[in-house]
Design an enzyme around this catalytic site. Structure first.
Site, PDB file in Angstrom:
ATOM      1  N   HIS A  57      -6.643 -21.375  33.384  1.00 26.17           N
ATOM      2  CA  HIS A  57      -6.150 -21.009  34.714  1.00 26.17           C
ATOM      3  C   HIS A  57      -7.274 -20.510  35.633  1.00 26.17           C
TER       4      HIS A  57
ATOM      5  N   LEU B 209       8.726   3.495   9.486  1.00 25.50           N
ATOM      6  CA  LEU B 209       7.754   3.586   8.388  1.00 25.50           C
ATOM      7  C   LEU B 209       6.491   4.315   8.850  1.00 25.50           C
TER       8      LEU B 209
ATOM      9  N   SER C 121      -1.662   1.903   8.076  1.00 25.73           N
ATOM     10  CA  SER C 121      -1.915   0.854   7.088  1.00 25.73           C
ATOM     11  C   SER C 121      -1.566   1.310   5.674  1.00 25.73           C
TER      12      SER C 121
ATOM     13  N   GLU D 181       3.653   6.569  10.446  1.00 24.61           N
ATOM     14  CA  GLU D 181       3.538   7.958  10.907  1.00 24.61           C
ATOM     15  C   GLU D 181       2.205   8.117  11.633  1.00 24.61           C
TER      16      GLU D 181
ATOM     17  N   GLU E 294       2.934  -4.895  11.729  1.00 27.39           N
ATOM     18  CA  GLU E 294       3.425  -5.589  10.511  1.00 27.39           C
ATOM     19  C   GLU E 294       2.274  -5.796   9.513  1.00 27.39           C
TER      20      GLU E 294
HETATM   21  P1  TGC Z   1       1.519  -1.459  -4.008  1.00 27.97           P
HETATM   22  O1  TGC Z   1       1.090  -0.522  -5.086  1.00 27.97           O
HETATM   23  O2  TGC Z   1       0.946  -2.811  -3.903  1.00 27.97           O
HETATM   24  O3  TGC Z   1       3.128  -1.630  -4.078  1.00 27.97           O
HETATM   25  C1  TGC Z   1       4.031  -0.544  -4.042  1.00 27.97           C
HETATM   26  C2  TGC Z   1       5.364  -1.091  -4.497  1.00 27.97           C
HETATM   27  O4  TGC Z   1       5.805  -2.127  -3.607  1.00 27.97           O
HETATM   28  C3  TGC Z   1       5.857  -3.401  -4.280  1.00 27.97           C
HETATM   29  N1  TGC Z   1       5.282  -4.397  -3.390  1.00 27.97           N
HETATM   30  C4  TGC Z   1       5.996  -5.371  -2.822  1.00 27.97           C
HETATM   31  N2  TGC Z   1       7.285  -5.710  -2.935  1.00 27.97           N
HETATM   32  C5  TGC Z   1       7.698  -6.777  -2.229  1.00 27.97           C
HETATM   33  N3  TGC Z   1       6.902  -7.478  -1.418  1.00 27.97           N
HETATM   34  C6  TGC Z   1       5.606  -7.167  -1.270  1.00 27.97           C
HETATM   35  N4  TGC Z   1       4.828  -7.865  -0.428  1.00 27.97           N
HETATM   36  C7  TGC Z   1       5.091  -6.071  -1.986  1.00 27.97           C
HETATM   37  N5  TGC Z   1       3.881  -5.482  -2.079  1.00 27.97           N
HETATM   38  C8  TGC Z   1       4.015  -4.481  -2.953  1.00 27.97           C
HETATM   39  C9  TGC Z   1       5.035  -3.223  -5.533  1.00 27.97           C
HETATM   40  O5  TGC Z   1       5.479  -4.078  -6.564  1.00 27.97           O
HETATM   41  C10 TGC Z   1       5.308  -1.775  -5.857  1.00 27.97           C
HETATM   42  O6  TGC Z   1       6.590  -1.656  -6.427  1.00 27.97           O
HETATM   43  P2  TGC Z   1       6.854  -0.656  -7.654  1.00 27.97           P
HETATM   44  O7  TGC Z   1       8.285  -0.815  -7.995  1.00 27.97           O
HETATM   45  O8  TGC Z   1       5.921  -1.101  -8.731  1.00 27.97           O
HETATM   46  O9  TGC Z   1       6.511   0.708  -7.148  1.00 27.97           O
HETATM   47  O10 TGC Z   1       1.371  -0.700  -2.679  1.00 27.97           O
HETATM   48  P3  TGC Z   1       0.099  -0.322  -1.966  1.00 27.97           P
HETATM   49  O11 TGC Z   1       0.242   1.092  -1.512  1.00 27.97           O
HETATM   50  O12 TGC Z   1      -1.120  -0.691  -2.774  1.00 27.97           O
HETATM   51  O13 TGC Z   1       0.238  -1.311  -0.715  1.00 27.97           O
HETATM   52  C11 TGC Z   1      -0.838  -1.697  -0.121  1.00 27.97           C
HETATM   53  C12 TGC Z   1      -0.582  -2.383   1.220  1.00 27.97           C
HETATM   54  C13 TGC Z   1      -1.769  -2.043   2.084  1.00 27.97           C
HETATM   55  C14 TGC Z   1      -0.518  -3.872   0.953  1.00 27.97           C
HETATM   56  C15 TGC Z   1       0.712  -1.953   1.935  1.00 27.97           C
HETATM   57  O14 TGC Z   1       0.736  -0.575   2.061  1.00 27.97           O
HETATM   58  C16 TGC Z   1       0.829  -2.591   3.304  1.00 27.97           C
HETATM   59  O15 TGC Z   1       1.308  -3.714   3.445  1.00 27.97           O
HETATM   60  N6  TGC Z   1       0.394  -1.867   4.394  1.00 27.97           N
HETATM   61  C17 TGC Z   1       0.612  -2.309   5.771  1.00 27.97           C
HETATM   62  C18 TGC Z   1       1.682  -1.478   6.418  1.00 27.97           C
HETATM   63  C19 TGC Z   1       2.476  -2.267   7.402  1.00 27.97           C
HETATM   64  O16 TGC Z   1       2.513  -3.476   7.386  1.00 27.97           O
HETATM   65  N7  TGC Z   1       3.203  -1.569   8.252  1.00 27.97           N
HETATM   66  C20 TGC Z   1       4.079  -2.205   9.187  1.00 27.97           C
HETATM   67  C21 TGC Z   1       5.029  -1.231   9.824  1.00 27.97           C
HETATM   68  S1  TGC Z   1       6.454  -1.969  10.559  1.00 27.97           S
HETATM   69  C22 TGC Z   1       5.912  -2.750  11.936  1.00 27.97           C
HETATM   70  O17 TGC Z   1       4.768  -2.839  12.213  1.00 27.97           O
HETATM   71  C23 TGC Z   1       6.959  -3.347  12.801  1.00 27.97           C
HETATM   72  S2  TGC Z   1       6.337  -4.129  14.208  1.00 27.97           S
HETATM   73  C24 TGC Z   1       7.706  -4.428  15.116  1.00 27.97           C
HETATM   74  C25 TGC Z   1       7.801  -5.784  15.699  1.00 27.97           C
HETATM   75  O18 TGC Z   1       7.587  -6.803  14.997  1.00 27.97           O
HETATM   76  O19 TGC Z   1       8.126  -5.875  16.887  1.00 27.97           O
HETATM   77  P1  FAD Z   2      -4.836   2.260  10.994  1.00 26.99           P
HETATM   78  O1  FAD Z   2      -4.164   2.099   9.688  1.00 26.99           O
HETATM   79  O2  FAD Z   2      -5.361   3.621  11.325  1.00 26.99           O
HETATM   80  O3  FAD Z   2      -6.013   1.201  11.093  1.00 26.99           O
HETATM   81  C1  FAD Z   2      -7.117   1.331  11.999  1.00 26.99           C
HETATM   82  C2  FAD Z   2      -8.099   0.196  11.722  1.00 26.99           C
HETATM   83  O4  FAD Z   2      -8.628   0.338  10.399  1.00 26.99           O
HETATM   84  C3  FAD Z   2      -7.461  -1.182  11.776  1.00 26.99           C
HETATM   85  O5  FAD Z   2      -8.355  -2.096  12.312  1.00 26.99           O
HETATM   86  C4  FAD Z   2      -7.215  -1.517  10.308  1.00 26.99           C
HETATM   87  O6  FAD Z   2      -7.180  -2.914  10.061  1.00 26.99           O
HETATM   88  C5  FAD Z   2      -8.420  -0.857   9.661  1.00 26.99           C
HETATM   89  N1  FAD Z   2      -8.151  -0.534   8.251  1.00 26.99           N
HETATM   90  C6  FAD Z   2      -7.276   0.400   7.759  1.00 26.99           C
HETATM   91  N2  FAD Z   2      -7.313   0.408   6.420  1.00 26.99           N
HETATM   92  C7  FAD Z   2      -8.216  -0.551   6.050  1.00 26.99           C
HETATM   93  C8  FAD Z   2      -8.688  -1.043   4.804  1.00 26.99           C
HETATM   94  N3  FAD Z   2      -8.232  -0.569   3.638  1.00 26.99           N
HETATM   95  N4  FAD Z   2      -9.639  -2.018   4.837  1.00 26.99           N
HETATM   96  C9  FAD Z   2     -10.075  -2.551   5.992  1.00 26.99           C
HETATM   97  N5  FAD Z   2      -9.665  -2.119   7.202  1.00 26.99           N
HETATM   98  C10 FAD Z   2      -8.738  -1.136   7.229  1.00 26.99           C
HETATM   99  N6  FAD Z   2       5.650   0.711  12.733  1.00 26.99           N
HETATM  100  C11 FAD Z   2       6.898   0.906  12.205  1.00 26.99           C
HETATM  101  O7  FAD Z   2       7.054   1.517  11.151  1.00 26.99           O
HETATM  102  N7  FAD Z   2       7.989   0.413  12.836  1.00 26.99           N
HETATM  103  C12 FAD Z   2       7.920  -0.275  14.014  1.00 26.99           C
HETATM  104  O8  FAD Z   2       8.948  -0.709  14.546  1.00 26.99           O
HETATM  105  C13 FAD Z   2       6.626  -0.468  14.591  1.00 26.99           C
HETATM  106  N8  FAD Z   2       6.499  -1.100  15.786  1.00 26.99           N
HETATM  107  C14 FAD Z   2       5.281  -1.123  16.420  1.00 26.99           C
HETATM  108  C15 FAD Z   2       5.189  -1.562  17.743  1.00 26.99           C
HETATM  109  C16 FAD Z   2       3.972  -1.505  18.412  1.00 26.99           C
HETATM  110  C17 FAD Z   2       3.916  -1.959  19.849  1.00 26.99           C
HETATM  111  C18 FAD Z   2       2.822  -1.039  17.742  1.00 26.99           C
HETATM  112  C19 FAD Z   2       1.481  -0.963  18.440  1.00 26.99           C
HETATM  113  C20 FAD Z   2       2.904  -0.611  16.440  1.00 26.99           C
HETATM  114  C21 FAD Z   2       4.124  -0.630  15.765  1.00 26.99           C
HETATM  115  N9  FAD Z   2       4.243  -0.103  14.469  1.00 26.99           N
HETATM  116  C22 FAD Z   2       5.497   0.062  13.907  1.00 26.99           C
HETATM  117  C23 FAD Z   2       3.089   0.471  13.792  1.00 26.99           C
HETATM  118  C24 FAD Z   2       2.134  -0.565  13.197  1.00 26.99           C
HETATM  119  O9  FAD Z   2       2.689  -1.187  12.092  1.00 26.99           O
HETATM  120  C25 FAD Z   2       0.829   0.158  12.859  1.00 26.99           C
HETATM  121  O10 FAD Z   2       0.202   0.472  14.095  1.00 26.99           O
HETATM  122  C26 FAD Z   2      -0.080  -0.691  11.980  1.00 26.99           C
HETATM  123  O11 FAD Z   2       0.492  -0.837  10.697  1.00 26.99           O
HETATM  124  C27 FAD Z   2      -1.495  -0.123  11.848  1.00 26.99           C
HETATM  125  O12 FAD Z   2      -1.490   1.226  11.546  1.00 26.99           O
HETATM  126  P2  FAD Z   2      -2.381   2.251  12.431  1.00 26.99           P
HETATM  127  O13 FAD Z   2      -2.041   1.989  13.839  1.00 26.99           O
HETATM  128  O14 FAD Z   2      -2.176   3.618  11.896  1.00 26.99           O
HETATM  129  O15 FAD Z   2      -3.869   1.784  12.168  1.00 26.99           O
END
Ligand code: TGC
Ligand code: FAD
Length: 384
Positions: free
Chosen positions: A339, A125, A132, A127, A364
């Site tokens: 510690h 997901l 975020s 890039e 996440e």
């Molecule tokens: P928004 O307009 O709210 O929604 C877009 C579409 O998605 C639907 N939706 C959801 N569906 C299910 N569950 C939820 N929690 C949902 N939230 C939204 C929504 O209904 C809509 O659907 P449709 O059909 O109407 O189009 O989207 P937004 O752009 O305003 O979202 C805002 C925000 C900031 C909440 C969202 O972009 C977000 O959560 N950003 C954080 C990104 C993130 O968490 N990235 C993680 C990457 S993966 C990772 O980090 C793996 S770590 C690996 C490990 O654990 O080791």
């Molecule tokens: P940014 O989005 O650039 O954020 C920078 C700072 O700004 C943060 O403090 C954030 O909280 C703040 N910020 C941003 N927007 C707002 C707002 N609207 N209001 C207030 N504060 C804001 N991603 C995947 O897709 N798949 C994976 O498997 C995966 N694994 C990962 C493993 C590791 C070890 C790490 C470090 C990251 C991984 N990620 C993965 C990516 C991870 O999900 C992102 O790093 C995370 O979602 C934050 O995005 P960013 O690093 O671009 O930070």
């Protein structure tokens, strides 16, 4: 145990706990020191069948329910957060999405091999310029005359990136914003698919994290998850509900490990003529950590319970992830404090806990993003 478990859930918890204590936890610190991938743990996950624990039985998995899954992830998190990452990305983010959104053919193509661990999943997901805010991501999928697609784009920080056999790859099929993004199942050995390992992480040093570069990768129409364009962000955010539940569990496990380590050490270490655990301020550190670990655990178990009952668990998952991740940093920090100077060298696990915990408030969805999701749900006003 804090909850009444079914016999099956209790059996899962006991079996995983025993296996984690035997296989996962002992080499974790040495693997961390060497940035060495936990291969024995991955082999063991396959041999025991734990690698497919939550995949439905009809596709060869364990058919574990949400509570069993959470207990499993909590134990892995207690033993080694690196091993937990492999599993929760593979199962929670990727296999879960295929099961939820995939066509019957896609499930048959991927899930049986994911259930045995022959194929691992990774989640593409984030890039370089869109973390975020994934709704604006720029990877592209251009439809071809034969119904297939050509994929281009970069993904960063991808867990399991170099070891996975399939990537759930979010790319833009047309139009701006969330509705322009689609989800694809891309074989990692496709021509033009490159995974480059990322080194030098603060924590999770033995976990595989990669940059993915896709250059003119050709896939057939069957790669489009669910056969429908425009659902990629919904697919991703739905998966992240499970990812956030997993992280709640993992951070609970890490907090528990920090607490256990702190209790053991402070009972052995003597200052002022008695174990440091006998000093009241050290007991305060221990007591505060114990209460916080329990809070995180109960918040996480509630998510599993809501999911089991078929209710919306997205808000509860954000709360659990937000609290548990921040808690795990505090718990690990308290462990270092208890510690003394020995917490600052890598003879003890305290420092590893702190470094591994640190990323959990970032990925996440960062803590700030969780706060905004919770605030939006309660006020009905979006701050995004
Ligand atoms: P928004 O307009 O709210 O929604 C877009 C579409 O998605 C639907 N939706 C959801 N569906 C299910 N569950 C939820 N929690 C949902 N939230 C939204 C929504 O209904 C809509 O659907 P449709 O059909 O109407 O189009 O989207 P937004 O752009 O305003 O979202 C805002 C925000 C900031 C909440 C969202 O972009 C977000 O959560 N950003 C954080 C990104 C993130 O968490 N990235 C993680 C990457 S993966 C990772 O980090 C793996 S770590 C690996 C490990 O654990 O080791
Ligand atoms: P940014 O989005 O650039 O954020 C920078 C700072 O700004 C943060 O403090 C954030 O909280 C703040 N910020 C941003 N927007 C707002 C707002 N609207 N209001 C207030 N504060 C804001 N991603 C995947 O897709 N798949 C994976 O498997 C995966 N694994 C990962 C493993 C590791 C070890 C790490 C470090 C990251 C991984 N990620 C993965 C990516 C991870 O999900 C992102 O790093 C995370 O979602 C934050 O995005 P960013 O690093 O671009 O930070």
């Amino acid at each position: 145990m804090d909850m009444t478990l079914t016999a099956e859930q209790d059996a899962v918890r006991k079996a995983v706990k025993e296996w984690v204590d035997d296989v996962v936890a002992p080499p974790a610190l040495e693997n961390d020191r060497r940035e060495r991938f936990p291969q024995e743990a991955l082999d063991g996950l396959k041999q025991t069948g734990f690698i497919g624990l939550s995949i439905p039985e009809e596709f060869g998995g364990g058919g574990g329910d949400p509570m069993s899954y959470v207990l499993y992830i909590e134990e892995l998190g207690r033993g080694d957060a690196n091993v937990r990452s492999i599993v929760s990305v593979h199962l929670g983010l990727v296999a879960g999405s295929i099961d939820r959104w995939g066509t019957q053919e896609q499930k048959e193509q991927w899930l049986p091999r994911m259930a045995t661990g022959e194929v691992l999943g990774c989640f593409g997901l984030t890039e370089p310029d869109y973390g975020s805010n994934p709704a604006d991501l720029q990877a592209t999928a251009v439809k071809q005359a034969d119904g297939g697609y050509v994929l281009n784009g970069n993904k960063i920080f991808i867990t399991n990136g170099t070891i996975a056999g399939v990537t759930l790859f979010m790319a833009r099929t047309g139009g701006e914003g969330a509705r322009g993004v689609s989800a694809f199942l891309v074989p990692n050995d496709a021509e033009g698919f490159e995974a480059k390992p990322i080194h030098g992480k603060l924590g999770l040093r033995s976990c595989d994290t990669a940059e993915l570069v896709l250059r003119d990768v050709k896939v057939g129409p069957e790669a489009l998850l669910g056969g429908e364009e425009g659902k990629g962000i919904r697919v991703a955010l739905t998966a992240l509900n499970d990812g956030r539940m997993s992280l709640g569990a993992s951070c609970t496990g890490l907090g528990q490990a920090a607490l256990d380590t702190m209790v053991k050490y402070t009972k052995e270490r003597v200052q002022f003529g008695k174990p440091v655990a006998g000093h009241q301020l050290v007991q305060a550190l221990i007591a505060d950590t114990a209460v916080e670990v329990d809070c995180a655990r109960l918040l996480t178990y509630r998510v599993a319970d809501l999911k089991t009952r078929g209710e919306d668990y997205s808000l509860a998952a954000s709360k659990a992830k937000y609290y548990a991740s921040e808690m795990s940093v505090r718990a690990a920090n308290a462990c270092v404090q208890a510690h003394g100077g020995y917490g600052y060298i890598d003879e003890y696990a305290a420092g590893k806990y702190l470094r591994d915990a640190r990323v959990t408030t970032l990925y996440e969805g960062t803590s700030q993003i969780q706060q905004l999701i919770i605030g939006r749900a309660l006020t009905g006003i979006s701050a995004f």
